[in-house]
Design a protein around this motif. Structure first.
Motif, short mmCIF file in Angstrom:
data_model
loop_
_atom_site.label_atom_id
_atom_site.label_comp_id
_atom_site.label_asym_id
_atom_site.label_seq_id
_atom_site.Cartn_x
_atom_site.Cartn_y
_atom_site.Cartn_z
N ILE A 116 0.85 -1.19 0.00
CA ILE A 116 0.00 0.00 0.00
C ILE A 116 0.89 1.24 0.00
CG2 ILE A 116 -1.92 -1.14 1.18
CD1 ILE A 116 -0.98 0.13 3.78
N SER A 117 0.32 2.35 -0.42
CA SER A 117 1.05 3.61 -0.42
C SER A 117 1.04 4.23 0.98
CB SER A 117 0.42 4.57 -1.44
OG SER A 117 -0.94 4.81 -1.12
N ALA A 118 1.86 5.26 1.14
CA ALA A 118 1.91 5.94 2.44
C ALA A 118 0.60 6.66 2.73
CB ALA A 118 3.08 6.93 2.46
N GLU A 119 -0.07 7.20 1.71
CA GLU A 119 -1.35 7.87 1.92
C GLU A 119 -2.43 6.87 2.35
OE1 GLU A 119 1.29 10.21 -0.53
OE2 GLU A 119 0.55 8.16 -0.69
N ALA A 120 -2.42 5.66 1.75
CA ALA A 120 -3.38 4.64 2.17
C ALA A 120 -3.13 4.20 3.60
CB ALA A 120 -3.32 3.45 1.22
N TRP A 121 -1.85 4.11 4.00
CA TRP A 121 -1.55 3.73 5.38
C TRP A 121 -2.02 4.81 6.35
CZ3 TRP A 121 1.77 5.56 9.28
CH2 TRP A 121 1.97 4.68 10.33
N ARG A 122 -1.93 6.08 5.95
CA ARG A 122 -2.44 7.15 6.81
C ARG A 122 -3.95 7.04 6.96
NH1 ARG A 122 -0.84 13.53 6.12
NH2 ARG A 122 -1.65 14.24 8.13
N LEU A 123 -4.66 6.68 5.88
CA LEU A 123 -6.09 6.45 5.99
C LEU A 123 -6.39 5.28 6.91
CD1 LEU A 123 -9.01 7.03 5.10
CD2 LEU A 123 -8.59 5.59 3.09
N TYR A 124 -5.53 4.28 6.89
CA TYR A 124 -5.72 3.14 7.80
C TYR A 124 -5.56 3.56 9.25
CZ TYR A 124 -4.74 -1.31 10.11
OH TYR A 124 -4.74 -2.40 10.97
N THR A 125 -4.57 4.44 9.55
CA THR A 125 -4.41 4.93 10.92
C THR A 125 -5.63 5.73 11.36
OG1 THR A 125 -3.25 6.90 10.10
CG2 THR A 125 -1.91 4.97 10.67
N ALA A 126 -6.20 6.52 10.45
CA ALA A 126 -7.42 7.27 10.80
C ALA A 126 -8.58 6.33 11.05
CB ALA A 126 -7.76 8.27 9.68
N ALA A 127 -8.69 5.24 10.28
CA ALA A 127 -9.75 4.26 10.50
C ALA A 127 -9.55 3.53 11.83
CB ALA A 127 -9.79 3.27 9.35
N VAL A 128 -8.31 3.24 12.19
CA VAL A 128 -8.04 2.60 13.49
C VAL A 128 -8.43 3.54 14.63
CG1 VAL A 128 -6.20 1.72 14.98
CG2 VAL A 128 -6.25 1.09 12.58
#
Length: 499
Positions: free
Chosen positions: A133-145
């Motif tokens: 995944i890209s870094a932007e997608a991982w940031r979205l994952y942190t927001a979802a967590v």
């Protein structure tokens, strides 16, 4: 009020950093990496970490320039202070210490407990392979967590792409693409509901992520059943391209007629235009080939997680030169070998082949085809019918391979080729040889040297006529049979006629 301590194997990322508009997604990932690299001190605190920027750039699969920009954002002081500190030692060959500041355990700020194993799935550079995944997608994952842990325990929550885009200060198409990356990687399980709403379930375990990714690759996104209550069905509205059923204001001359003529049907196709319509499926065109409308809708081949880990275990000097299309070929080759090998066995083969190969790579002889070299490191070195054979050794039985021994025995049992022109090597053979006659076989090199030396030694007294030894040696080398050699030697022994 602070939260409870995060479970083991999690990174506590501050909410202020996740939703910060001045820090990029790579900066959030860099802060999390430094936080995990900081060692534990004796008093229970964390000590600064020693990490080169090339190490973090390699982990993120990006350049050192992009990493320097991310670190510069973290070192810049904000209203509550910077998020990273960096020592400035004097002198040459001094270690630079980095410490992640404003940690939630010290400040009491709300945080998102993100699993640490998701840091290895980030690919911040170009040519991103499947399964990452890209870094932007991982940031979205942190927001979802963070959103899933609002009530203390991770629970599914309802949201829309517009809300996800507003939380990360981005557009809806971008948020939709990042969410698709997380679904393909198995980090988020999304269920579509009527009205454009999504129910997101955050995946925190690695095994659960693998199963979720397999289900998404096979069945796609989940869809909830619509409401069965008729009162929940939206009212039917007239189409915009038709006339309105409501009366319009104005004079009778200006009022349009309430009658709308039916639309004309489309013209019929030409004769034979759909002659092969029954033989074509909706997914394919003529001769079973996908049409240009369906080429972009193919389901990509699912690459197992073990293949991606082994691809990252390849030497960096080799993977940095592999293009995007070449990485897909190498990943497919690794996935094919994993059908008969465990990841540990395949890793041992790659290490063994690279130890033999790397000594042949120099500045004058660099790697010309990195894809071919990487494929050669992955595949077996020889062909054997037994798929569990590894360089002549059977892995399951821990014994020499019997199939290789049988192949060697069959090679030695084959009849020797004919050495003479059209005749068999067996004596008293009356059966004519119908094979294509081969060229006369020459004597071995050592035997030729011995024969020529004897001829020169025997003809030494007969060379007084002026013929040099080199000419005689050339004639003997050109001779193919013993008859020709004896004729040349006898010609030199023949005395000159007397008057």
């Amino acid at each position: 009020m602070t939260r409870a301590k995060a479970p083991r194997g999690h990174v506590q990322i501050p909410r202020s950093l996740i939703y910060s508009p001045t820090h990029s997604a790579l900066a959030v990932w860099t802060w999390a990496m430094y936080e995990t690299l900081m060692p534990h001190a004796l008093n229970g605190t964390r000590a600064p970490a020693i990490a080169r920027r090339s190490f973090l750039a390699e982990r993120a699969n990006t350049s050192t320039t992009a990493l320097d920009d991310a670190r510069r954002q973290l070192l810049t002081p904000t209203q509550d202070g910077p998020y990273l500190s960096r020592s400035t030692p004097r002198g040459a060959k001094r270690s630079v210490l980095h410490a992640a500041l404003r940690r939630p355990r010290e400040t009491g700020e709300r945080y998102a407990p993100v699993p640490a194993w998701t840091l290895d799935m980030v690919w911040a550079g170009r040519h991103r392979p499947a399964g990452t995944i890209s870094a932007e997608a991982w940031r979205l994952y942190t927001a979802a967590v963070d959103r899933a842990h609002r009530n203390g325990k991770p629970t599914p929550f309802d949201t829309t792409t517009a809300r996800l885009a507003a939380a990360l200060n981005t557009s809806q198409p971008t948020a939709r693409r990042r969410l698709a990356e997380l679904e393909a990687a198995g980090l988020i399980e999304a269920t579509a509901r009527p009205g454009g709403w999504l129910t997101l379930r955050v995946v925190l375990e690695e095994d659960d992520a693998t199963q979720t990714a397999e289900h998404y690759a096979t069945h796609g996104r989940r869809h909830a059943n619509p409401h069965r209550n008729p009162s929940h069905v939206a009212a039917l509205t007239p189409l915009k391209n038709r006339h309105t059923p409501l009366p319009t204001t104005g004079t009778p001359q200006e009022t349009p007629p309430t009658y709308s003529p039916p639309e004309e049907p489309p013209p019929l196709p030409a004769a034979g235009a759909y002659s092969n319509q029954s033989a074509q499926t909706p997914e394919t065109g003529k001769a079973g080939k996908p049409t240009h409308h369906q080429q972009d809708r193919r389901t990509p081949t699912r690459i197992p997680r073990a293949a991606i880990d082994l691809y990252r275990a390849l030497p960096p000097a080799l993977t940095h030169q592999i293009p995007e299309h070449g990485s897909q070929r190498v990943l497919k080759a690794i996935a094919a070998e994993l059908q008969h090998r465990t990841p540990a066995e395949l890793a041992n083969r790659i290490t063994r082949n690279w130890d033999h190969r790397r000594y042949h790579i120099t500045d004058t002889d660099p790697i010309r085809d990195p894809v071919a070299v990487a494929t050669r490191l992955v595949r077996r070195g020889h062909h054997c019918p037994d798929v569990r054979c590894e360089d002549g050794h059977q892995l399951d039985l821990n014994t020499p391979c019997k199939a290789c021994a049988q192949v060697t025995e069959l090679k030695h049992s084959e009849p020797a080729p004919c050495l003479t022109n059209g005749t068999s090597t067996e004596p008293h053979s009356h059966t004519p040889d119908r094979r294509k006659p081969t060229s006369p076989a020459r004597y071995p090199k050592e035997q030729n040297r011995h024969t020529i030396w004897q001829a020169l030694h025997a003809t030494r007294p007969a060379t007084i006529d002026g013929r040099p030894y080199a000419a005689l040696a050339r004639q003997l080398l050109k001779a193919r049979t013993d008859v020709e050699r004896e004729a040349i030697i006898s010609a030199h022994h023949t005395p000159a006629p007397t008057g």
